[in-house]
Design a protein around this motif. Structure first.
Motif, PDB file in Angstrom:
ATOM      1  N   PHE A  17      22.463 -19.132  -0.046  1.00  0.00           N
ATOM      2  CA  PHE A  17      22.439 -20.582  -0.256  1.00  0.00           C
ATOM      3  C   PHE A  17      23.480 -21.265   0.628  1.00  0.00           C
ATOM      4  N   MET A  18      24.691 -20.731   0.651  1.00  0.00           N
ATOM      5  CA  MET A  18      25.762 -21.330   1.449  1.00  0.00           C
ATOM      6  C   MET A  18      25.503 -21.196   2.946  1.00  0.00           C
ATOM      7  N   THR A  19      24.793 -20.142   3.344  1.00  0.00           N
ATOM      8  CA  THR A  19      24.407 -20.001   4.750  1.00  0.00           C
ATOM      9  C   THR A  19      23.498 -21.145   5.167  1.00  0.00           C
ATOM     10  N   ARG A  20      22.593 -21.516   4.291  1.00  0.00           N
ATOM     11  CA  ARG A  20      21.704 -22.644   4.572  1.00  0.00           C
ATOM     12  C   ARG A  20      22.452 -23.977   4.522  1.00  0.00           C
ATOM     13  N   VAL A  21      23.452 -24.067   3.670  1.00  0.00           N
ATOM     14  CA  VAL A  21      24.303 -25.259   3.654  1.00  0.00           C
ATOM     15  C   VAL A  21      24.987 -25.423   5.012  1.00  0.00           C
ATOM     16  N   ALA A  22      25.466 -24.322   5.572  1.00  0.00           N
ATOM     17  CA  ALA A  22      26.112 -24.365   6.887  1.00  0.00           C
ATOM     18  C   ALA A  22      25.124 -24.836   7.956  1.00  0.00           C
ATOM     19  N   ARG A  23      23.880 -24.386   7.865  1.00  0.00           N
ATOM     20  CA  ARG A  23      22.855 -24.830   8.817  1.00  0.00           C
ATOM     21  C   ARG A  23      22.596 -26.328   8.670  1.00  0.00           C
ATOM     22  N   PHE A  24      22.562 -26.796   7.434  1.00  0.00           N
ATOM     23  CA  PHE A  24      22.349 -28.226   7.195  1.00  0.00           C
ATOM     24  C   PHE A  24      23.494 -29.029   7.815  1.00  0.00           C
ATOM     25  N   ASP A  25      24.723 -28.550   7.666  1.00  0.00           N
ATOM     26  CA  ASP A  25      25.879 -29.246   8.239  1.00  0.00           C
ATOM     27  C   ASP A  25      25.775 -29.313   9.759  1.00  0.00           C
ATOM     28  N   GLU A  26      25.336 -28.213  10.375  1.00  0.00           N
ATOM     29  CA  GLU A  26      25.158 -28.197  11.829  1.00  0.00           C
ATOM     30  C   GLU A  26      24.098 -29.207  12.252  1.00  0.00           C
ATOM     31  N   LEU A  27      23.002 -29.236  11.507  1.00  0.00           N
ATOM     32  CA  LEU A  27      21.943 -30.202  11.801  1.00  0.00           C
ATOM     33  C   LEU A  27      22.440 -31.640  11.640  1.00  0.00           C
ATOM     34  N   ILE A 108      16.071 -28.307   2.592  1.00  0.00           N
ATOM     35  CA  ILE A 108      16.109 -28.740   1.196  1.00  0.00           C
ATOM     36  C   ILE A 108      15.104 -27.937   0.369  1.00  0.00           C
ATOM     37  N   ARG A 109      13.942 -27.665   0.935  1.00  0.00           N
ATOM     38  CA  ARG A 109      12.947 -26.846   0.238  1.00  0.00           C
ATOM     39  C   ARG A 109      13.464 -25.421   0.025  1.00  0.00           C
ATOM     40  N   GLU A 110      14.187 -24.906   1.008  1.00  0.00           N
ATOM     41  CA  GLU A 110      14.766 -23.572   0.854  1.00  0.00           C
ATOM     42  C   GLU A 110      15.839 -23.574  -0.236  1.00  0.00           C
ATOM     43  N   PHE A 111      16.593 -24.666  -0.320  1.00  0.00           N
ATOM     44  CA  PHE A 111      17.546 -24.794  -1.430  1.00  0.00           C
ATOM     45  C   PHE A 111      16.808 -24.684  -2.768  1.00  0.00           C
ATOM     46  N   ASP A 112      15.673 -25.363  -2.854  1.00  0.00           N
ATOM     47  CA  ASP A 112      14.867 -25.337  -4.083  1.00  0.00           C
ATOM     48  C   ASP A 112      14.483 -23.903  -4.456  1.00  0.00           C
ATOM     49  N   CYS A 113      14.015 -23.170  -3.471  1.00  0.00           N
ATOM     50  CA  CYS A 113      13.579 -21.786  -3.717  1.00  0.00           C
ATOM     51  C   CYS A 113      14.729 -20.916  -4.203  1.00  0.00           C
ATOM     52  N   VAL A 168      25.834 -23.193 -11.753  1.00  0.00           N
ATOM     53  CA  VAL A 168      26.350 -24.560 -11.890  1.00  0.00           C
ATOM     54  C   VAL A 168      26.817 -25.083 -10.533  1.00  0.00           C
ATOM     55  N   MET A 169      27.515 -24.252  -9.766  1.00  0.00           N
ATOM     56  CA  MET A 169      28.014 -24.710  -8.473  1.00  0.00           C
ATOM     57  C   MET A 169      26.862 -24.967  -7.503  1.00  0.00           C
ATOM     58  N   MET A 170      25.865 -24.095  -7.516  1.00  0.00           N
ATOM     59  CA  MET A 170      24.713 -24.319  -6.648  1.00  0.00           C
ATOM     60  C   MET A 170      23.989 -25.607  -7.013  1.00  0.00           C
ATOM     61  N   ARG A 171      23.870 -25.878  -8.300  1.00  0.00           N
ATOM     62  CA  ARG A 171      23.217 -27.107  -8.746  1.00  0.00           C
ATOM     63  C   ARG A 171      23.978 -28.337  -8.273  1.00  0.00           C
ATOM     64  N   VAL A 172      25.308 -28.299  -8.379  1.00  0.00           N
ATOM     65  CA  VAL A 172      26.139 -29.424  -7.931  1.00  0.00           C
ATOM     66  C   VAL A 172      25.978 -29.641  -6.426  1.00  0.00           C
ATOM     67  N   VAL A 173      26.060 -28.564  -5.655  1.00  0.00           N
ATOM     68  CA  VAL A 173      25.941 -28.662  -4.196  1.00  0.00           C
ATOM     69  C   VAL A 173      24.541 -29.137  -3.813  1.00  0.00           C
ATOM     70  N   TYR A 174      23.535 -28.590  -4.472  1.00  0.00           N
ATOM     71  CA  TYR A 174      22.150 -29.004  -4.196  1.00  0.00           C
ATOM     72  C   TYR A 174      21.984 -30.510  -4.386  1.00  0.00           C
ATOM     73  N   ASN A 175      22.510 -31.048  -5.483  1.00  0.00           N
ATOM     74  CA  ASN A 175      22.391 -32.482  -5.747  1.00  0.00           C
ATOM     75  C   ASN A 175      23.098 -33.313  -4.678  1.00  0.00           C
ATOM     76  N   MET A 176      24.271 -32.857  -4.237  1.00  0.00           N
ATOM     77  CA  MET A 176      25.003 -33.578  -3.206  1.00  0.00           C
ATOM     78  C   MET A 176      24.204 -33.622  -1.908  1.00  0.00           C
ATOM     79  N   TYR A 177      23.674 -32.475  -1.508  1.00  0.00           N
ATOM     80  CA  TYR A 177      22.965 -32.404  -0.236  1.00  0.00           C
ATOM     81  C   TYR A 177      21.602 -33.090  -0.308  1.00  0.00           C
TER      82      TYR A 177
END
Length: 227
Positions: A17-27, A108-113, A168-177
């Motif tokens: 999940f955090m790897t994909r967060v890093a990709r989102f930040d790069e994008l 975002i869809r990958e976050f959902d999965c 819980v942390m993934m849910r919080v991060v998901y909502n932010m992103y």
């Protein structure tokens, strides 16, 4: 699957999940650059005409009353070929921003999965815990409460985190992103030749600031993912 194994299984999902967060930040950084390019090109397209009130400019015009300068003045102090180049670059920026939004939406869809994966793990954990409680005696519960149940201790202390902590942390991060993505989507969809300079300035500021992302929470997440 034992409780400690459930604890072990959720951590790789969190790291993924955090790897994909890093990709989102790069994008997002790439999108910010594209938005800045759009702002610059639109500024060029809207460049101010000659200030005829200036004595220096008036002197230059009077001293060079040729056909080329006259045509330029009649066209409103604009050059058609330069305007075409500006419009073409603006179109390229908008297309690139739309491609960016498509990639961001895919993440975002990958976050959902991945959130679904963690929910499934938590459900499995609840089932195992229920089965565990159904099969042990009250005496064993008393012994466990006294701290001699090594399995329970291992589950609660493994990595210092539990399945619910990651969820819980993934849910919080998901909502932010997700909110960050929606903000960017609204900005991109509102861009046009009529977008004011003030609007663009605010858009660039908000995109760069990313107000929905809490830095303190993200720092904690990166610490968790590096353990």
């Amino acid at each position: 699957m034992t409780l400690p194994e459930l604890d072990d299984s959720v951590r790789p999902v969190f790291v993924d999940f955090m790897t994909r967060v890093a990709r989102f930040d790069e994008l997002a950084n790439m999108g910010n650059q594209l938005l800045s390019s759009f702002q610059q090109e639109l500024g060029k397209f809207r460049r101010s005409p000659l200030q005829k009130e200036s004595k220096v400019i008036l002197g230059i015009i009077e001293a060079n009353r040729n056909e080329r300068l006259s045509a330029y003045l009649e066209a409103g102090c604009r050059l058609g070929h330069i305007d075409k180049v500006n419009i073409s670059k603006l179109h390229v920026c908008q297309e690139a921003l739309q491609e960016y939004m498509d990639k961001a939406k895919a993440l975002i869809r990958e976050f959902d999965c991945l959130m679904d994966d963690v929910i499934a793990i938590m459900q499995k954990a609840i089932e195992n815990l229920s089965h565990f409680l159904d099969t042990i005696s009250m005496d064993n519960l008393i012994v466990s409460a006294a701290g001699t149940d090594k399995v329970g201790t291992r589950c609660s202390m493994h990595h210092g985190l539990e399945v619910s902590d990651y969820f819980v942390m993934m849910r919080v991060v998901y909502n932010m992103y997700k909110l960050d993505y929606i903000m960017q989507e609204n900005i991109v969809s509102s861009l046009s030749l009529r977008t004011s300079e003030e609007e663009l300035e605010s858009y660039c500021l908000m995109w760069d600031l990313r107000p929905y992302i809490n830095d303190n929470i993200m720092q904690r997440c990166w610490r968790w993912s590096s353990k």
